[in-house]
Design an enzyme around this catalytic site. Structure first.
Site, PDB file in Angstrom:
ATOM      1  N   GLY A   1       0.077  -3.830  -7.165  1.00 41.73           N
ATOM      2  CA  GLY A   1      -0.271  -5.013  -6.394  1.00 41.73           C
ATOM      3  C   GLY A   1      -0.484  -4.632  -4.944  1.00 41.73           C
ATOM      4  O   GLY A   1      -0.847  -3.501  -4.627  1.00 41.73           O
ATOM      5  N   CYS A   2      -0.220  -5.553  -4.060  1.00 40.42           N
ATOM      6  CA  CYS A   2      -0.396  -5.316  -2.629  1.00 40.42           C
ATOM      7  C   CYS A   2       0.528  -4.195  -2.161  1.00 40.42           C
ATOM      8  O   CYS A   2       1.723  -4.222  -2.448  1.00 40.42           O
ATOM      9  CB  CYS A   2      -0.094  -6.600  -1.854  1.00 40.42           C
ATOM     10  SG  CYS A   2      -0.235  -6.390  -0.071  1.00 40.42           S
TER      11      CYS A   2
END
Length: 177
Positions: A10-11
């Protein structure tokens, strides 16, 4: 002795914030890996056209924290069952990926993935690949959570992951964190 782990879940702000607090980790850097162009910008990566994943490159002392420990935390702080998505973040740049740096890291990753398959209700779809060219993300992405803890995304997305890490792995938090 220092080892390197390269992970995408993810981020990169989320992973960076957690691993910066892990005892035995010497440095965490946000960047991009797995794509088709050299030196991509954040905007190019976000377009999905480059094939890069947002990743963190973790330098760690294996006498203080094992690669296995790093991976167990990785599978705890992100959802490895969603394709190209973590929460509201969607796109190939947010895929779950482990870029291994050695045959030993590959073997450990395969073992941990097999063990974690019992924990999750859906199949783990984490990509497992040899390390690829890595590009450091722009300076404003580095130490993002530490610099902007009250920013909306940080408060509602990053902070809960850090809190989960602190609760589940309280014995592994670096003393100065």
């Amino acid at each position: 002795m220092t080892e390197i782990a390269t992970l995408g879940g993810g981020c990169f702000w989320c992973l960076e914030a957690v691993y910066q607090e892990l005892s035995g980790v010497q440095h965490v850097e946000s960047g991009y890996s797995g794509g088709s162009i050299a030196n991509p910008s954040y905007e190019e990566v976000c377009s999905g056209a480059t094939g890069h994943a947002e990743v963190v490159r973790i330098s760690f002392d294996p006498t203080q924290v094992s690669y296995r420990d790093i991976l167990e935390i990785f599978f705890t702080i992100h959802d490895p069952t969603t394709l190209n998505r973590q929460g509201a973040d969607q796109g190939t740049q947010y895929r779950s990926v482990i870029y291994y740096h050695s045959p030993e890291q590959e073997a450990t990753a395969r073992q941990v993935i097999a063990e974690m398959a019992c924990v999750w209700d859906a199949p783990i779809i984490t990509e497992l690949s040899p390390v690829q060219t890595y590009y450091k993300a722009e300076d404003y992405h580095q130490n993002y959570f530490r610099q902007h803890p009250l920013q909306g995304y940080c408060a509602f997305t990053v902070a809960p992951k850090v809190a989960k890490f602190r609760k589940m792995f309280s014995d592994r938090i670096r003393p100065e964190a």
